[in-house]
Design a protein around this motif. Structure first.
Motif, PDB file in Angstrom:
ATOM      1  N   LEU A  91       0.828  -1.198   0.000  1.00  0.00           N
ATOM      2  CA  LEU A  91       0.000   0.000   0.000  1.00  0.00           C
ATOM      3  C   LEU A  91       0.871   1.259   0.000  1.00  0.00           C
ATOM      4  O   LEU A  91       1.881   1.329   0.694  1.00  0.00           O
ATOM      5  CB  LEU A  91      -0.908   0.007   1.232  1.00  0.00           C
ATOM      6  N   GLY A  92       0.457   2.245  -0.802  1.00  0.00           N
ATOM      7  CA  GLY A  92       1.146   3.525  -0.822  1.00  0.00           C
ATOM      8  C   GLY A  92       2.416   3.557  -1.632  1.00  0.00           C
ATOM      9  O   GLY A  92       3.124   4.570  -1.631  1.00  0.00           O
ATOM     10  N   MET A  93       2.726   2.462  -2.343  1.00  0.00           N
ATOM     11  CA  MET A  93       3.987   2.410  -3.082  1.00  0.00           C
ATOM     12  C   MET A  93       3.770   2.144  -4.566  1.00  0.00           C
ATOM     13  O   MET A  93       4.624   1.577  -5.249  1.00  0.00           O
ATOM     14  CB  MET A  93       4.915   1.373  -2.453  1.00  0.00           C
ATOM     15  N   TYR A 143       4.430   1.526   5.644  1.00  0.00           N
ATOM     16  CA  TYR A 143       3.262   2.413   5.609  1.00  0.00           C
ATOM     17  C   TYR A 143       2.488   2.306   6.919  1.00  0.00           C
ATOM     18  O   TYR A 143       2.575   1.312   7.641  1.00  0.00           O
ATOM     19  CB  TYR A 143       2.354   2.069   4.422  1.00  0.00           C
ATOM     20  N   VAL A 144       1.746   3.352   7.196  1.00  0.00           N
ATOM     21  CA  VAL A 144       0.845   3.392   8.361  1.00  0.00           C
ATOM     22  C   VAL A 144      -0.573   3.426   7.827  1.00  0.00           C
ATOM     23  O   VAL A 144      -0.925   4.288   7.009  1.00  0.00           O
ATOM     24  CB  VAL A 144       1.120   4.630   9.235  1.00  0.00           C
ATOM     25  N   LEU A 145      -1.382   2.478   8.259  1.00  0.00           N
ATOM     26  CA  LEU A 145      -2.766   2.392   7.814  1.00  0.00           C
ATOM     27  C   LEU A 145      -3.623   3.316   8.679  1.00  0.00           C
ATOM     28  O   LEU A 145      -3.790   3.083   9.872  1.00  0.00           O
ATOM     29  CB  LEU A 145      -3.245   0.945   7.922  1.00  0.00           C
ATOM     30  N   LEU A 146      -4.144   4.375   8.080  1.00  0.00           N
ATOM     31  CA  LEU A 146      -4.933   5.359   8.821  1.00  0.00           C
ATOM     32  C   LEU A 146      -6.406   4.979   8.895  1.00  0.00           C
ATOM     33  O   LEU A 146      -7.077   5.252   9.891  1.00  0.00           O
ATOM     34  CB  LEU A 146      -4.799   6.735   8.168  1.00  0.00           C
ATOM     35  N   GLU A 147      -6.908   4.378   7.823  1.00  0.00           N
ATOM     36  CA  GLU A 147      -8.337   4.033   7.790  1.00  0.00           C
ATOM     37  C   GLU A 147      -8.590   2.932   6.766  1.00  0.00           C
ATOM     38  O   GLU A 147      -7.944   2.894   5.710  1.00  0.00           O
ATOM     39  CB  GLU A 147      -9.172   5.267   7.431  1.00  0.00           C
ATOM     40  N   VAL A 148      -9.521   2.034   7.101  1.00  0.00           N
ATOM     41  CA  VAL A 148      -9.975   0.992   6.179  1.00  0.00           C
ATOM     42  C   VAL A 148     -11.422   1.297   5.802  1.00  0.00           C
ATOM     43  O   VAL A 148     -12.272   1.504   6.667  1.00  0.00           O
ATOM     44  CB  VAL A 148      -9.892  -0.411   6.812  1.00  0.00           C
ATOM     45  N   LEU A 149     -11.697   1.363   4.507  1.00  0.00           N
ATOM     46  CA  LEU A 149     -13.035   1.670   4.013  1.00  0.00           C
ATOM     47  C   LEU A 149     -13.683   0.373   3.553  1.00  0.00           C
ATOM     48  O   LEU A 149     -13.235  -0.248   2.587  1.00  0.00           O
ATOM     49  CB  LEU A 149     -12.960   2.674   2.857  1.00  0.00           C
ATOM     50  N   GLU A 150     -14.725  -0.048   4.254  1.00  0.00           N
ATOM     51  CA  GLU A 150     -15.346  -1.347   3.978  1.00  0.00           C
ATOM     52  C   GLU A 150     -16.435  -1.210   2.924  1.00  0.00           C
ATOM     53  O   GLU A 150     -17.316  -0.353   3.030  1.00  0.00           O
ATOM     54  CB  GLU A 150     -15.931  -1.938   5.258  1.00  0.00           C
ATOM     55  N   PRO A 151     -16.421  -2.048   1.889  1.00  0.00           N
ATOM     56  CA  PRO A 151     -17.447  -1.976   0.846  1.00  0.00           C
ATOM     57  C   PRO A 151     -18.799  -2.450   1.354  1.00  0.00           C
ATOM     58  O   PRO A 151     -18.884  -3.223   2.316  1.00  0.00           O
ATOM     59  CB  PRO A 151     -16.910  -2.913  -0.242  1.00  0.00           C
ATOM     60  N   GLU A 152     -19.844  -1.957   0.709  1.00  0.00           N
ATOM     61  CA  GLU A 152     -21.202  -2.333   1.066  1.00  0.00           C
ATOM     62  C   GLU A 152     -21.776  -3.267   0.005  1.00  0.00           C
ATOM     63  O   GLU A 152     -21.280  -3.348  -1.117  1.00  0.00           O
ATOM     64  CB  GLU A 152     -22.081  -1.081   1.184  1.00  0.00           C
ATOM     65  N   ASP A 153     -22.837  -3.984   0.390  1.00  0.00           N
ATOM     66  CA  ASP A 153     -23.579  -4.821  -0.547  1.00  0.00           C
ATOM     67  C   ASP A 153     -24.776  -4.036  -1.067  1.00  0.00           C
ATOM     68  O   ASP A 153     -25.624  -3.586  -0.283  1.00  0.00           O
ATOM     69  CB  ASP A 153     -24.057  -6.112   0.120  1.00  0.00           C
ATOM     70  N   ILE A 154     -24.836  -3.851  -2.370  1.00  0.00           N
ATOM     71  CA  ILE A 154     -25.897  -3.062  -2.994  1.00  0.00           C
ATOM     72  C   ILE A 154     -26.644  -3.928  -3.996  1.00  0.00           C
ATOM     73  O   ILE A 154     -26.043  -4.710  -4.740  1.00  0.00           O
ATOM     74  CB  ILE A 154     -25.314  -1.821  -3.703  1.00  0.00           C
ATOM     75  N   TYR A 177     -11.850  -3.317  -0.914  1.00  0.00           N
ATOM     76  CA  TYR A 177     -11.672  -2.478   0.262  1.00  0.00           C
ATOM     77  C   TYR A 177     -10.912  -1.208  -0.120  1.00  0.00           C
ATOM     78  O   TYR A 177     -10.068  -1.224  -1.023  1.00  0.00           O
ATOM     79  CB  TYR A 177     -10.900  -3.227   1.347  1.00  0.00           C
ATOM     80  N   GLY A 178     -11.217  -0.132   0.561  1.00  0.00           N
ATOM     81  CA  GLY A 178     -10.485   1.111   0.391  1.00  0.00           C
ATOM     82  C   GLY A 178      -9.524   1.311   1.552  1.00  0.00           C
ATOM     83  O   GLY A 178      -9.752   0.794   2.657  1.00  0.00           O
ATOM     84  N   TYR A 179      -8.450   2.043   1.315  1.00  0.00           N
ATOM     85  CA  TYR A 179      -7.438   2.260   2.351  1.00  0.00           C
ATOM     86  C   TYR A 179      -6.919   3.690   2.270  1.00  0.00           C
ATOM     87  O   TYR A 179      -6.728   4.239   1.190  1.00  0.00           O
ATOM     88  CB  TYR A 179      -6.256   1.301   2.174  1.00  0.00           C
ATOM     89  N   ILE A 180      -6.677   4.263   3.432  1.00  0.00           N
ATOM     90  CA  ILE A 180      -6.000   5.554   3.520  1.00  0.00           C
ATOM     91  C   ILE A 180      -4.703   5.314   4.281  1.00  0.00           C
ATOM     92  O   ILE A 180      -4.725   4.833   5.428  1.00  0.00           O
ATOM     93  CB  ILE A 180      -6.870   6.606   4.220  1.00  0.00           C
ATOM     94  N   VAL A 181      -3.574   5.607   3.626  1.00  0.00           N
ATOM     95  CA  VAL A 181      -2.283   5.270   4.217  1.00  0.00           C
ATOM     96  C   VAL A 181      -1.300   6.424   4.069  1.00  0.00           C
ATOM     97  O   VAL A 181      -1.438   7.287   3.201  1.00  0.00           O
ATOM     98  CB  VAL A 181      -1.675   4.008   3.562  1.00  0.00           C
TER      99      VAL A 181
END
Length: 220
Positions: A91-93, A143-154, A177-181
């Motif tokens: 992540l982030g690279m 890297y430092v994982l700041l936030e994990v964004l979980e997907p939804e079922d639509i 999944y989404g990530y902020i790093v």
């Protein structure tokens, strides 16, 4: 198609010589990715969608090159993260590119020339930076994982005779999944392995992608 594009991109940058102070531009080196140059349609990110474009997949080459420049401690001039996370690097690279808008550039900030060796072998992009290493330290990235964004079922309702022929319960879009790093560069003494410094490198925000399932409209 993607393999062909990766091979062509590696051929384009292979053997490039950068003298001290020279800036490497990925887009300038490859030029526009066109069928005349042999590039084929393959999946690439266009906003939040995956579409076929000529040269699709070549971000794996720019990302691998970026990864090498981080460890060589070269000066990054321009770098952009992907819309979604790429699974071939930490992540982030990664470094995404797009002709005319997004580029990956770095400067040879050493005192000697650098040669880029690049090849595509058995599904892998292999890149080496050949030069003269005067550093008394080596680099490690993390890297430092700041936030994990979980997907939804639509659920997306469609008619039974929908143009793409989706059936009831069929997955139209698979989740990601989404990530902020934040990425950091660590420098260690070559002789003692002691930590010399830890510096912030960059920020990356990868979007999540929801899972979409087809629901066939029931007759009333």
């Amino acid at each position: 198609n993607r393999s062909t594009n990766l091979d062509l991109a590696c051929q384009a940058i292979n053997g490039t010589i950068l003298y001290p102070g020279d800036v490497f531009s990925y887009n300038d080196t490859l030029g526009e990715r066109t069928p005349e140059k042999g590039y084929l349609p393959a999946g690439s990110y266009m906003g939040d969608e995956i579409v076929d474009t000529y040269g699709g997949g070549i971000c794996q080459v720019s990302s691998t090159l970026y990864y090498c420049t981080l460890y060589a401690d070269l000066e990054i001039v321009e770098r952009h993260y992907h819309t979604y996370n790429s699974d071939y690097l930490p992540l982030g690279m990664d470094a995404t590119v797009n002709w005319g808008t997004l580029d990956f550039c770095f400067r040879n900030n050493t005192n000697y020339p650098i040669r880029i060796d690049a090849s595509y072998v058995d599904g892998d992009v292999c890149i080496s930076l050949v030069g003269t290493d005067e550093k008394d330290y080596y680099v490690a990235m993390d890297y430092v994982l700041l936030e994990v964004l979980e997907p939804e079922d639509i659920t997306q309702t469609m008619k039974a005779d929908n143009p793409k022929g989706y059936t009831d319960g069929q997955t139209i879009q698979y989740p990601m999944y989404g990530y902020i790093v934040e990425t950091y560069k660590y420098k260690y003494d070559k002789q003692t392995n002691e930590l010399i410094s830890c510096t912030y490198e960059d920020y990356s925000a990868y979007e999540k992608r929801d899972k979409i399932v087809c629901e066939i409209e029931k007759p009333t």
